[in-house]
Design an enzyme around this catalytic site. Sequence first.
Site, mmCIF file in Angstrom:
data_model
loop_
_atom_site.group_PDB
_atom_site.id
_atom_site.type_symbol
_atom_site.label_atom_id
_atom_site.label_comp_id
_atom_site.label_asym_id
_atom_site.label_seq_id
_atom_site.Cartn_x
_atom_site.Cartn_y
_atom_site.Cartn_z
ATOM 1 N N GLY A 74 1.203 -1.752 -0.025
ATOM 2 C CA GLY A 74 -0.218 -0.194 0.185
ATOM 3 C C GLY A 74 1.067 0.948 -0.114
ATOM 4 O O GLY A 74 2.419 1.340 -0.164
ATOM 5 N N ASN A 75 0.675 2.481 0.210
ATOM 6 C CA ASN A 75 0.825 3.425 0.349
ATOM 7 C C ASN A 75 0.181 4.327 1.182
ATOM 8 O O ASN A 75 -0.884 4.007 2.010
ATOM 9 C CB ASN A 75 0.940 4.444 -1.119
ATOM 10 C CG ASN A 75 -0.209 4.303 -1.417
ATOM 11 O OD1 ASN A 75 -0.897 5.476 -1.207
ATOM 12 N ND2 ASN A 75 -0.623 3.943 -2.723
#
Length: 402
Positions: free
Chosen positions: A212-213
Amino acid sequence: MMPNSVHGKSILLGISGSISSYKAVDLASKLVQHGADLDVIMTSSAAQFIAPLTFESIIHKPVIQDVFTSGSEEGIYHISATEQADLVVIAPATANMIAKIANGLCDDPISLAVLSSKAPVIVCPAMDGHMYQNPATQENIQKLTDRGIVLVGPTTGHLASGSIGQGRLVEPSDILGHIRLLLGQTGDLAGRKIVVSAGGTQEAIDPVRFLGNRSSGKMGYALAEAAIDRGANTVLIAAPNNLTNPIGAKILEVVTAKEMHRAILNEMEDCDILIMPAAVADWRPKETSKNKIKKNDLENWSITLHKNEDILRSIKEADLVKVGFAAETENTLSQARQKLNEKNLNLIVANNVTETDIGFGSENNEVILIDREGNINELGLLSKYEIGQHILNAVAPMLKPT
Ligand code: CTP
């Protein structure tokens, strides 16, 4: 900057007698904070649930409680206040109040305001579940709907009687959303379709882990709110986030970059503007394990990643205004210009993501707008909503005339 759709509008808030009258305090406060010129009208039974002084402390003028109250030097209130109203909101609206409005009665200051005003009306019912289900109430509500009055709620949940049922007043934040939606309908983007992507996509490694980020989705959500305030038909393509969906947007939830891509492609018909604040994963694991990968099986581990397609670059609709974001840690301007050209954008919003107190997850940001002609607009530190309005200001003149 274009303010929100409530700003500067004359709103009449009618409060009839219900246990949920206390929620109208929050609504009144929110409307004033959004810049409304608010007048409050209360029935005598509402004044038994909550003191008019509470509202007077918020609006800094007298609450209208009587059919014969003099509202101003110009005359009795239902001529002065109702004539200048842009909107009448009744929250909470009891079964009795709805029945009176449905039948054109005007023996209390709220039903009188509705009868004497030409402004649009929003009615937010609140009552016991049996009263709501009663055919008499249902018929009255149908009459209001047929006349173009906007019904908001009621919702289902705990009622004052102790039972669970449909009859609860909609939460003030949602009522505010409906007010913004209605007042925004005459905005400069009315009739335009905007697709906004938001949040960070997630790429599964196994059933419990993902790549993810740090994107929170706040910029995309703020942009959608600004677009709704200006009357746009707004579609929000939302990667996982913890935010409250704006009232009036079509929400399409996605998880992966591929899902986001597909959802955007499906919405390109008749789309005027595509804005992509989303942090799209550039890569995805080549394989996703069906079962949880066990740590005892692996001392070291490397994951092979495959490149995801660039969504913005792939979309080549004629006449579409495309806006991208450039999250950079160095050479912000030159990197942003390169992305503007490579993705054939009309506008790029550049920001330096090394600043810790702005950007990801924060309410504010400091960005630079760069267009195709090379114009640079360095916006100072602003809320994400304000940045959204500046982006729409820049984009509006780029639209092909309808
Ligand atoms: N974007 C996209 N599809 C991708 C990756 C990014 O449409 N697969 C969009 C983003 O939503 C953003 C813009 O392209 O509006 C720039 O994204 P950014 O992450 O800053 O740049 P990248 O093009 O991914 O390049 P890099 O990560 O190498 O800086």
